[in-house]
Design an enzyme around this catalytic site. Structure first.
Site, short mmCIF file in Angstrom:
data_model
loop_
_atom_site.label_atom_id
_atom_site.label_comp_id
_atom_site.label_asym_id
_atom_site.label_seq_id
_atom_site.Cartn_x
_atom_site.Cartn_y
_atom_site.Cartn_z
N GLU A 112 0.84 -1.28 -0.16
CA GLU A 112 -0.17 -0.02 -0.20
C GLU A 112 1.03 1.18 0.19
OE1 GLU A 112 -3.07 -0.34 3.01
OE2 GLU A 112 -3.90 -1.79 2.04
N GLU A 116 -5.08 -9.15 1.02
CA GLU A 116 -5.68 -9.43 2.17
C GLU A 116 -7.36 -9.35 1.74
OE1 GLU A 116 -5.14 -5.62 4.16
OE2 GLU A 116 -2.95 -5.84 4.35
#
Ligand SMILES: *[C@@H]1O[C@H](CO)[C@@H](O)[C@H](O)[C@H]1NC(C)=O
Ligand SMILES: *[C@@H]1O[C@H](CO)[C@@H](O)[C@H](O)[C@H]1NC(C)=O
Ligand SMILES: *[C@@H]1O[C@H](CO)[C@@H](O)[C@H](O)[C@H]1NC(C)=O
Ligand SMILES: *[C@@H]1O[C@H](CO)[C@@H](O)[C@H](O)[C@H]1NC(C)=O
Ligand SMILES: *[C@@H]1O[C@H](CO)[C@@H](O)[C@H](O)[C@H]1NC(C)=O
Ligand SMILES: *[C@@H]1O[C@H](CO)[C@@H](O)[C@H](O)[C@H]1NC(C)=O
Length: 552
Positions: free
Chosen positions: A167, A271
């Protein structure tokens, strides 16, 4: 000729008697993963790291990124404690967000390997151990940290992939992508030089397809247009939280699925798990492992085994008190769902072909240049440091915060006198990188302090920096000595090469590394904006405030 030594026989006998078979190597062929026997490999995974400290009141931490971490692969007893629960969940892969390369991981790695469980290891650490999305650089301290971790884990047979970032690239921050791709390029070359078959990955935050999709393509493309994979990741992870409640493929995943239809490397959900509407039913598992999605995705990582907190609430499959593990209803539901998957064993590995398409073009929503930062060059940076006239001599071990402030101060002062900090900065949207941008932050600090010192005719006062600077009596004289040193030490500022495995000397030598161990990031997630879930680590700061580089 094959000679089986007595030692080999003894070892074989020992492993047979324990009924343990070596874990199969998993390799990428085209956009899929295969085990040695040619079967397709799907990641039935779970995130495995206790959450680090998160300061929820820090306005500078909108992503709720943790400032510390606990390496979950150091405590052999804890790994043994958790093994049976991971096995009940039918997990074959765990994702770990930060590890400490100075520690011994033998016991945990063996426990998991013997049980057929692979690891995906993120190489970033919290705070000063990741590419900073607000003032990015791909520099020697990060390269050293990444390769030190790889050196520590290279002896284990169950490392599936190393992630070079999590990220890091966000909406309106896409110009950071070239730094991530440079990291992938150098780590890929390093693994190859070590004959490692581990894959190179990146885990992306979800978001609008207008930048999420070009980012995915950028990370797996070939800027040279020659169908060459040297700068391409092997495995792309999407942190995806789109499915909530008892949703269905059409409403939760069809759009995203279509967006990745032609993707050229392995993709998985790095995720997943609903975070806005408990309870979590985990019915998305059936969709993810169904033929509607397996042409594109190779499984995913449920978030998370350990409890983790975000702005949305608490998640986790278990609660742990010492040696006592308490499972939850979420645990039971995930266990059932993972236990039921039977994804297709196709296509065959021989039919999988590799291609590395041209890179996406820049536009208003995707700003990344295909000109990447060079490979950080430890030797060149050390050469520079020893030659500089005003050196940063930190008075505290905790100097990374000081570094940021000092660079700001020195750059401001330089700017007022007509100088600039362009040499230490960079711009991923134009593909321009300062000569010193690949050096450790402490060397960058010394460099700008030296430039200021020289501009002021080497007046000792101008090297004080409130006690942080020391005049180097051995430095060459002249009003532009720092500039000359940069020219002579860093002869080819755009060079790329294979980082060497020199162990000690490659790693953070001298005052070089601003990264001393530290941190980790794991598990804090928050929902930002509509569809983006932010997480774990990502990033961070060597303390350098953003905006500094462009000042003049
Ligand atoms: C980010 O980009 C979006 C469009 O993609 C724009 O609407 C928004 O204002 C931008 N935000 C910032 C902080 O620049
Ligand atoms: C930029 O290009 C990407 C494809 O690479 C596209 O998805 C996106 O919509 C484009 N953005 C704009 C503003 O046209
Ligand atoms: C980094 O670690 C080394 C070796 O343990 C130590 O000497 C040094 O003081 C540390 N520096 C920081 C910034 O913690
Ligand atoms: C290091 O400095 C930061 C920022 O000033 C501070 O928050 C942190 O507590 C310090 N850490 C130590 C170990 O002193
Ligand atoms: C060094 O620089 C920092 C940041 O500007 C400042 O807080 C500190 O007082 C300076 N001096 C010493 C001795 O650390
Ligand atoms: C960087 O790592 C060191 C060593 O663990 C730590 O003391 C320091 O606080 C970290 N930097 C920041 C900005 O927190």
């Amino acid at each position: 000729m094959f000679i089986r030594s007595p030692t080999t026989i003894a070892l074989l006998a020992a492993s047979w008697s324990l009924g343990v078979q070596a874990i199969s190597k998993v390799t990428r062929s085209g956009r899929y993963l295969y085990t040695d026997d040619g079967n397709r490999f799907y990641i039935r995974g779970i995130a495995y790291q206790e959450q680090g400290q998160v300061d929820e009141n820090d306005p500078n931490n909108p992503f709720l990124e943790p400032s510390s971490f606990t390496d979950p692969l150091v405590d052999g007893n804890a790994c043994s404690r958790d093994l049976s629960f991971l096995q009940q969940l039918n997990v074959n892969t765990i994702r770990v967000y930060s590890v400490d390369s100075t520690k011994n991981h033998d016991s945990c790695m063996k426990t998991f390997s013997d049980a057929g469980i692979y690891t995906i290891i993120d190489l970033a650490l919290p705070l000063n151990g990741s590419i900073d999305r607000t003032s990015p650089s791909w520099s020697t301290n990060l390269l050293d940290q990444y390769t030190n971790t790889i050196n520590t884990f290279s002896k284990y047979d169950n490392v599936l992939a190393y992630n070079v970032g999590n990220e890091v690239v966000v909406q309106n921050g896409t110009a950071v992508a070239p730094y991530v791709k440079a990291a992938a390029r150098d780590i890929k070359a390093y693994l190859k030089s070590q004959s490692s078959s581990a894959l190179v990955g990146y885990a992306a935050i979800d978001g609008s397809p207008n930048w999420r999709d070009p980012l995915a393509n950028f990370l797996s493309c070939d800027p040279s247009g020659q169908n060459n994979g040297d700068t391409a990741i092997d495995i792309y992870g999407l942190n995806n939280y789109e499915w909530c409640g008892d949703s269905n493929f059409q409403s939760a995943y069809a759009g995203t699925n279509g967006d990745y239809a032609g993707y050229n490397v392995v993709a998985y959900f790095s995720e997943f798990g609903c975070i806005t509407q408990p309870p979590r039913l985990w019915t998305e598992v059936a969709a993810l492992f169904s033929s509607q999605m397996t042409d594109i995705w190779s499984g995913g990582i449920a978030f998370s085994y350990f409890p983790a907190r975000s702005a949305q609430g608490e998640f986790g499959m278990v609660t742990i008190d010492g040696n006592n593990v308490q499972t939850s209803d979420d645990f039971d539901r995930l266990k059932t769902q993972y236990g039921q998957v039977s994804p297709p064993n196709s296509p065959s590995s021989s039919s999988a072909s590799s291609s590395f398409p041209a890179c996406p073009t820049q536009n208003d929503t995707f700003a990344a240049s295909t000109t990447l930062p060079p490979t950080p060059n430890e030797a060149a940076c050390q050469c520079l440091e020893s030659t500089l006239s005003c050196q940063f001599t930190p008075q505290t071990a905790n100097y990374s915060a000081v570094v940021g402030e000092l660079i700001n101060v020195a750059c401001n002062l330089l700017g007022q006198q007509g100088g600039s900090c362009n040499d230490i900065g960079g711009d991923g949207s134009t593909g321009t990188y300062g000569r010193i941008s690949g050096c450790d932050p402490t060397i960058k600090t010394s460099f700008v302090m030296s430039e200021f010192f020289e501009l002021n005719n080497r007046n000792p006062e101008s090297c004080r920096f409130a006690g942080n600077g020391t005049v180097n009596p051995l430095a060459p004289s002249g009003v532009s000595a720092a500039n000359s040193a940069a020219s002579s030490c860093i002869s080819n500022p755009s060079a790329t090469f294979t980082p060497s495995a020199t162990g000690g000397s490659n790693s953070a030598s001298g005052s070089g590394s601003g990264n001393n161990g530290s941190g980790g990031d794991n598990g804090a997630r928050a929902l930002m904006g509509g569809d983006a879930v932010v997480g774990v680590v990502g990033v961070v700061v060597v303390g350098v405030l953003s905006g500094v580089w462009t000042m003049l």
